[in-house]
Scaffold this active site. Structure first.
Site, PDB file in Angstrom:
ATOM      1  N   CYS A 122      46.678 -29.460  -2.225  1.00  0.00           N
ATOM      2  CA  CYS A 122      47.048 -30.004  -0.923  1.00  0.00           C
ATOM      3  C   CYS A 122      48.487 -30.493  -0.931  1.00  0.00           C
ATOM      4  CB  CYS A 122      46.110 -31.154  -0.556  1.00  0.00           C
ATOM      5  SG  CYS A 122      46.373 -31.807   1.089  1.00  0.00           S
ATOM      6  N   PHE A 263      31.531 -11.607  -3.011  1.00  0.00           N
ATOM      7  CA  PHE A 263      30.456 -10.934  -2.276  1.00  0.00           C
ATOM      8  C   PHE A 263      29.475 -10.274  -3.237  1.00  0.00           C
ATOM      9  CE2 PHE A 263      33.914 -11.043   0.904  1.00  0.00           C
ATOM     10  CZ  PHE A 263      33.247 -11.761   1.889  1.00  0.00           C
ATOM     11  N   ARG A 265      26.276  -9.432  -4.226  1.00  0.00           N
ATOM     12  CA  ARG A 265      24.994  -9.360  -3.522  1.00  0.00           C
ATOM     13  C   ARG A 265      24.073  -8.389  -4.258  1.00  0.00           C
ATOM     14  NH1 ARG A 265      26.555 -11.160   1.703  1.00  0.00           N
ATOM     15  NH2 ARG A 265      28.099 -12.790   1.270  1.00  0.00           N
TER      16      ARG A 265
END
Length: 290
Positions: A122, A263, A265
């Site tokens: 940040c 991802f 999966r």
């Protein structure tokens, strides 16, 4: 310590298609409570977490921030007796939400209390964040192995069966350390995805398993810079997530030589898919083609 409560039961009103559905129903929600982390009596951080495996969480957190290096750096971990509330019965009870770690070396005493609610990325650019992590870490990432992608998919499929809090609430993340055959070594859940990662790395630190060169980190969430940072600090060469990766996570993994998979999966029939963002050389694609 008293019984850990990671879920609580509440009453809800269920609505379907704009009308009341089945009246009031009981439902489980994940518990979220503050954890006040103190080192040598001085407050270092306050994090929101799901109670359970707090000692592992703090070990992992302190290691990720380069406050400690080994389990021998901590000589005592205790819940503070003063952390009490009146539960309405007239008796005070310990909330187990304040933990003080005593270090073996006085120089480990934090000089300045940081606000760890925000990530170290940040307010600075990606290159500065990555350089700061590189200066902290003791490890380089091992490049001498390649894993069958099917082992990654198998682990992702099995992870679902090791998330009892998620099964009851749908409201927590999970992190797991997985060996190169796809076996889950440890799984932890938490409302904070970074806390779940700290718990498994803290477990490894307490088991004297660091650096974690012969396994990978699997998370049920997205891969952020913060999670890539924690993996690198623990010497983990590969990070796999079931969701997406952020741009700074990809940049961090590329810079450090970490394989980043997103991802991830797995299908019920054993098939599945994944996106490899960085350093695909750690995936043995010949095993699949053969």
């Amino acid at each position: 310590m008293g019984r850990v409560t990671d879920t609580t039961r509440i009453r809800t009103v269920r609505v379907r298609e704009g009308t009341l559905y089945a009246g009031r129903k009981g439902d489980h929600v994940a518990v979220e409570e503050p954890l006040d982390i103190r080192v040598n009596g001085q407050q270092l951080s306050l994090t929101m977490r799901t109670p359970g495996h707090d000692i592992e969480l703090i070990h992992g957190f302190l290691h990720g921030e380069a406050v400690i290096r080994d389990r021998e750096d901590i000589v005592e971990a205790r819940y503070c007796d003063g952390a009490v509330v009146d539960d309405g019965s007239g008796f005070a009870r310990n909330t187990y939400n304040v933990v003080d770690f005593t270090t073996s070396r006085p120089q480990l005493l934090p000089l300045v209390t940081k606000n760890f609610t925000t990530t170290s990325a940040c307010g600075v650019c990606g290159s500065e964040s990555i350089d700061a992590v590189r200066q902290k870490s003791r490890y380089t990432l091992l490049r001498s192995w390649a894993i069958d992608p099917r082992a990654i998919l198998s682990a992702a499929r099995e992870l679902t069966d090791h998330q009892p809090v998620f099964a009851r609430t749908g409201g927590v993340h999970a992190a797991a350390l997985v060996d190169l055959e796809g076996n889950l070594l440890v799984v932890r859940e938490d409302v904070g995805r970074h806390n779940a990662v700290d718990k498994v790395i803290g477990w490894a630190l307490l088991e004297d398993r660091l650096p974690l060169r012969d396994c990978f980190l699997l998370v049920s969430s997205r891969a952020s810079f913060e999670i890539a940072q924690k993996a690198y600090m623990a010497g983990i060469p590969m990070l796999a997530c079931v969701s997406a990766a952020t741009s700074l996570a990809v940049e961090t993994a590329e810079e450090f030589g970490m394989t980043l998979v997103g991802f991830t999966r797995a299908a019920e029939d054993g098939d599945g898919r994944m996106n490899v963002y960085t350093h695909p050389d750690r995936l043995d694609l010949s095993a699949v083609e053969g």
